[in-house]
Design an enzyme around this catalytic site. Structure first.
Site, PDB file in Angstrom:
ATOM      1  N   CYS A 238      27.271  34.344  13.620  1.00  0.00           N
ATOM      2  CA  CYS A 238      28.005  35.607  13.596  1.00  0.00           C
ATOM      3  C   CYS A 238      27.449  36.631  14.576  1.00  0.00           C
ATOM      4  O   CYS A 238      28.042  37.689  14.770  1.00  0.00           O
ATOM      5  CB  CYS A 238      28.019  36.182  12.184  1.00  0.00           C
ATOM      6  SG  CYS A 238      26.399  36.705  11.620  1.00  0.00           S
TER       7      CYS A 238
ATOM      8  N   CYS B 143      19.936  35.072   8.248  1.00  0.00           N
ATOM      9  CA  CYS B 143      21.047  35.893   8.677  1.00  0.00           C
ATOM     10  C   CYS B 143      21.488  36.583   7.388  1.00  0.00           C
ATOM     11  O   CYS B 143      21.893  35.917   6.437  1.00  0.00           O
ATOM     12  CB  CYS B 143      22.182  35.029   9.219  1.00  0.00           C
ATOM     13  SG  CYS B 143      23.712  35.941   9.310  1.00  0.00           S
TER      14      CYS B 143
ATOM     15  N   LYS C 176       0.883  -1.174   0.000  1.00  0.00           N
ATOM     16  CA  LYS C 176       0.000   0.000   0.000  1.00  0.00           C
ATOM     17  C   LYS C 176       0.916   1.217   0.000  1.00  0.00           C
ATOM     18  O   LYS C 176       1.497   1.580   1.023  1.00  0.00           O
ATOM     19  CB  LYS C 176      -0.916  -0.018   1.211  1.00  0.00           C
ATOM     20  CG  LYS C 176      -1.932   1.109   1.181  1.00  0.00           C
ATOM     21  CD  LYS C 176      -2.990   0.888   2.234  1.00  0.00           C
ATOM     22  CE  LYS C 176      -3.998   1.991   2.345  1.00  0.00           C
ATOM     23  NZ  LYS C 176      -3.586   3.329   2.068  1.00  0.00           N
TER      24      LYS C 176
ATOM     25  N   CYS D 179      28.826  36.262   6.894  1.00  0.00           N
ATOM     26  CA  CYS D 179      28.621  35.361   8.037  1.00  0.00           C
ATOM     27  C   CYS D 179      29.434  34.090   7.812  1.00  0.00           C
ATOM     28  O   CYS D 179      29.279  33.425   6.788  1.00  0.00           O
ATOM     29  CB  CYS D 179      27.139  35.016   8.181  1.00  0.00           C
ATOM     30  SG  CYS D 179      26.841  33.647   9.309  1.00  0.00           S
TER      31      CYS D 179
HETATM   32  S1  IVH Z   1      -6.515  -0.329  -4.601  1.00  0.00           S
HETATM   33  C1  IVH Z   1     -10.665  -0.472  -5.683  1.00  0.00           C
HETATM   34  N1  IVH Z   1      -3.956  -0.748  -4.371  1.00  0.00           N
HETATM   35  O1  IVH Z   1      -4.599   3.539  -0.828  1.00  0.00           O
HETATM   36  C2  IVH Z   1      -9.286  -0.026  -5.647  1.00  0.00           C
HETATM   37  N2  IVH Z   1      -4.823   1.261  -3.492  1.00  0.00           N
HETATM   38  O2  IVH Z   1      -6.596   3.839   1.398  1.00  0.00           O
HETATM   39  C3  IVH Z   1      -8.942   0.649  -4.384  1.00  0.00           C
HETATM   40  N3  IVH Z   1      -3.142   2.721  -2.496  1.00  0.00           N
HETATM   41  O3  IVH Z   1      -6.915   5.621  -2.391  1.00  0.00           O
HETATM   42  C4  IVH Z   1      -7.538   1.032  -4.284  1.00  0.00           C
HETATM   43  N4  IVH Z   1      -1.420   1.435  -2.911  1.00  0.00           N
HETATM   44  O4  IVH Z   1      -4.535   5.733  -3.221  1.00  0.00           O
HETATM   45  C5  IVH Z   1      -4.965   0.093  -4.111  1.00  0.00           C
HETATM   46  N5  IVH Z   1      -1.686  -1.260  -4.267  1.00  0.00           N
HETATM   47  C6  IVH Z   1      -2.700  -0.416  -4.016  1.00  0.00           C
HETATM   48  C7  IVH Z   1      -2.508   0.809  -3.379  1.00  0.00           C
HETATM   49  C8  IVH Z   1      -3.603   1.623  -3.117  1.00  0.00           C
HETATM   50  C9  IVH Z   1      -1.817   2.579  -2.384  1.00  0.00           C
HETATM   51  C10 IVH Z   1      -3.887   3.882  -1.982  1.00  0.00           C
HETATM   52  C11 IVH Z   1      -4.913   4.414  -2.948  1.00  0.00           C
HETATM   53  C12 IVH Z   1      -6.208   4.450  -2.170  1.00  0.00           C
HETATM   54  C13 IVH Z   1      -5.758   4.338  -0.761  1.00  0.00           C
HETATM   55  C14 IVH Z   1      -6.828   3.671   0.044  1.00  0.00           C
END
Ligand code: IVH
Length: 675
Positions: free
Chosen positions: A416, A431, A117, A436
């Site tokens: 300084c 500064c 994520k 300086c």
């Molecule tokens: S899937 C239906 N996959 O996390 C699809 N999101 O908290 C929903 N995000 O708004 C999102 N990595 O910006 C998906 N591998 C990933 C992700 C991801 C980061 C972010 C995305 C989303 C947020 C949700």
């Protein structure tokens, strides 16, 4: 060459450059040197100037971010851009699995995909007939903002798909979702650079990425190290896959960057097993990751499960525990940057965060201290995310004991002692004493640094001594130093003085790009310096360039152009340049005269491993590059030679597996001398 030939060459170049761009930025596996790449871009610019009708939106020259917007337009997303529900432990995950299995028993046979994520910003990229035409922020999930011009500047975003010619069947309409973010190491480097320039540093990678994407001047976005990873198809004119694993595969095939950490699990039990592994690898992922996303592989089934509010039922995010701890802020220190900007930092009661002892943390700027009402002796929350330098989040006001004292912004420079100034409406305190010593020390430190004049052996301690003793009052004074001078400094004996003078002397023959970077002109870092050197070829010409001429250089926006012009107009700088000229330190760009095939290592890619007998790794790299070769950090099938030192590790094994020739430092030096 006939016009027809040139037109053909132009179109071929556009495609080829896009391909090399993809090799470099998406696959991380370049097959040509930066120099060859630069030459191709240069040729394309020439041709496009002659045949403007062939400048298509997917031409690599269109990444420059030339036009400035007044405001962002709105874009309606072709399908809702959904969010994700959170889980915080395995129990939550099990509950999710049971819930959706109850809704549809086929979940049991679907399989799952695990993905990092990414803690970045969602972007939605539209392709029509394979060409990138539009890109938007998430906005409210229904309507986003049109940030096409900014997205174009991100090199990992393909301007045309497929990138590889042999891939077929790209749908006419193809809309992709991904995340834009900044690698932790790039973020730290960016902040270090800003600190060196005496400018305000950024708070964290995510906010920086967000701010960079919402710039009305794409030239600013272009200079930020933004990167993309994609993970979903939002809309497509023909269905190309019905699984998440298939989606990732298709995205990769078309030329989009996809995280290498993604993996498929056959069953939910396997998911639970792999979660432990994902907890362990958190620190190895080179960007900020706030959890693991678990997705049903069967996308039809996921679609049928529907959503709750904005969260689809077919996916869930298992959040990592926050890397935040509290500790006591013992004091606030102040650094003086190159331009005199004062930056505060927290001196902490040492504390462990995720296996690392933290003693200091960034406080960003004085406004931040005021806004958060951070006091000395406060218990403060600190965050250490990924490899990013730790930063203070804020105080825990509830646990105050009464011994906390509000912080007063210093009215005198800690170096300084002169009055500090604050421009109305600006956050920074300066500064303004141009002599300086702290500023001069920072400036000289930058001047001699590896990326600039590369004066080896001149560390910060020596710079401080030289400035404090009055021997160095400007950069050029470095070249007037004698052994007698150096011997007056503490810790200097004959040998050390001789070595340092030797390094100083060596740096006299540096490239124009390095020299420009060394001068420390505001906004002109390594990249801009190379661009300017290539465009103007000499300092004399650069000094005479008008603001318009400066802006013709890719990546130079109006602010940087003005800053360059101002720099050259200042009397003190003109005097400095005069001094350099008298010392015969007046580099010109030479690459134009050297044809790449004339250089002994042209077209060869080297990897260095282990400790070499005489050269440091940086020296070896610099020598290879000067001789026309290229160096990369990892061995791949494109590597030509592995330069082998003592205590080589896994690179040697890999080279052996791939049948790549290994050579000694001695052999390398022979090859360099060979023409
Ligand atoms: S899937 C239906 N996959 O996390 C699809 N999101 O908290 C929903 N995000 O708004 C999102 N990595 O910006 C998906 N591998 C990933 C992700 C991801 C980061 C972010 C995305 C989303 C947020 C949700």
């Amino acid at each position: 060459m006939t016009e027809m030939d040139e037109r053909r060459e132009l179109t071929a170049l556009q495609r080829e450059i896009n391909y090399h761009n993809y090799r470099y930025h998406v696959l991380d596996d370049p097959i040509i040197s930066d120099y060859e790449y630069d030459m191709m871009i240069k040729r394309l610019h020439e041709l496009e100037e002659r045949y403007p009708d062939l400048v298509t939106p997917d031409s690599p020259t269109q990444r420059s971010g030339a036009q400035v917007l007044e405001k962002f337009q709105k874009i309606v997303h072709p399908a809702p851009i959904l969010s994700l529900a959170n889980a915080f432990n395995k129990e939550d995950l099990k509950a999710w699995y049971e819930r959706i299995t109850k809704l549809d028993n086929r979940v049991k046979n679907s399989g799952f995909v695990l993905e990092p994520k990414i803690d970045g910003l969602t972007v939605v990229l539209h392709y029509e007939n394979g060409v990138f035409v539009r890109g938007a922020t998430r906005g409210d999930g229904e309507i986003g903002e049109d940030i096409t011009a900014n997205l174009r500047t991100i090199r990992s975003i393909p301007l045309r798909i497929p990138v590889e010619e042999n891939v077929k069947n790209v749908p006419d309409r193809f809309v992709v979702r991904g995340e834009v973010f900044i690698f932790s190491k790039d973020f730290d480097a960016l902040n270090k650079q800003l600190e060196k320039l005496g400018e305000k540093t950024y708070q964290n990678p995510r906010n920086t990425a967000a701010g960079s994407l919402r710039q009305l001047d794409p030239a600013i976005t272009r200079n930020r190290p933004l990167y993309l990873l994609t993970y979903a198809i939002v809309d497509t004119s023909i269905n190309v896959t019905s699984t998440q694993w298939g989606t990732l595969e298709i995205l990769r095939q078309f030329g989009f960057p996809v995280s290498k950490y993604c993996e498929r699990c056959q069953s939910f039990d396997e998911v639970l097993n792999r979660i432990d592994h994902w907890m362990e690898i958190r620190d190895q992922i080179p960007f900020e990751v706030d959890g693991v996303v678990i997705k049903l592989d069967n996308l039809d089934l996921a679609g049928k499960l529907g959503y709750v509010g904005k969260d689809p039922r077919g996916a869930i995010a298992l959040k990592y525990p926050a890397r935040e701890v509290s500790t006591i802020l013992k004091d606030i220190g102040v650094n003086v940057g190159r331009t005199g900007v004062l930056t505060p930092y927290a001196i902490l009661e040492p504390v462990e965060i995720g296996g690392v002892i933290v003693k200091q943390a960034t406080l960003h700027n004085f406004d931040f201290i005021k806004e958060k009402d951070i006091r000395i002796n406060d218990r403060v929350m600190i965050k250490r995310a990924g490899d990013v330098i730790p930063y203070v989040i804020g105080p825990i006001i509830e646990v105050r004991k009464g011994n906390e004292t509000p912080y007063l912004i210093p009215d005198k420079c800690p170096s300084c002692g002169q009055e500090v100034e604050n421009v109305e409406g600006e956050v920074a305190y300066y500064c303004v004493n141009s002599s300086c010593p702290a500023q001069l020390v920072r400036n000289v430190e930058h001047f001699v640094s590896k990326e600039a004049m590369n004066i080896e052996g001149m560390g910060i301690k020596i710079v401080e001594q030289l400035v404090a003793s009055g021997l160095v009052k400007d950069y050029a004074d470095l070249y007037l130093l004698t052994k007698t001078h150096l011997l007056t400094l503490e810790g200097f004996a004959e040998k050390k003085a001789e070595n340092l003078l030797y390094s100083i002397n060596q740096s006299r023959n540096c490239s124009l790009a390095r020299f420009l970077n060394a001068l420390g002109i505001r906004g002109v870092g390594e990249v801009a310096s190379s661009d300017l050197a290539r465009a103007f070829l000499s300092l004399d010409r650069l000094a005479l360039a008008s603001i318009d001429q400066l802006q013709m250089v890719e990546g130079i926006g109006p602010n940087i152009a003005i800053s360059i012009k101002d720099w050259f107009e200042r009397n003190s700088n003109q005097e400095l340049l005069e001094k350099f000229k008298k010392l015969s330190i007046w580099p010109v760009e030479e690459r134009q005269q050297e044809r790449p095939e004339d250089l002994p290592l042209s077209g060869l890619i080297f990897v260095i491993t282990g400790t070499l007998p005489t050269l440091s790794r940086d020296e070896a790299k610099a020598m290879i590059e000067k001789a026309g070769g290229k160096t990369t950090d990892s061995v791949s099938k494109n590597t030509n030679f592995l330069v082998l030192g003592e205590n080589a590790g896994s690179k040697l094994e890999k080279a052996r597996t791939l049948g790549i020739q290994t050579i000694s430092e001695e052999k390398l030096l022979e090859m360099i001398k060979s023409k």
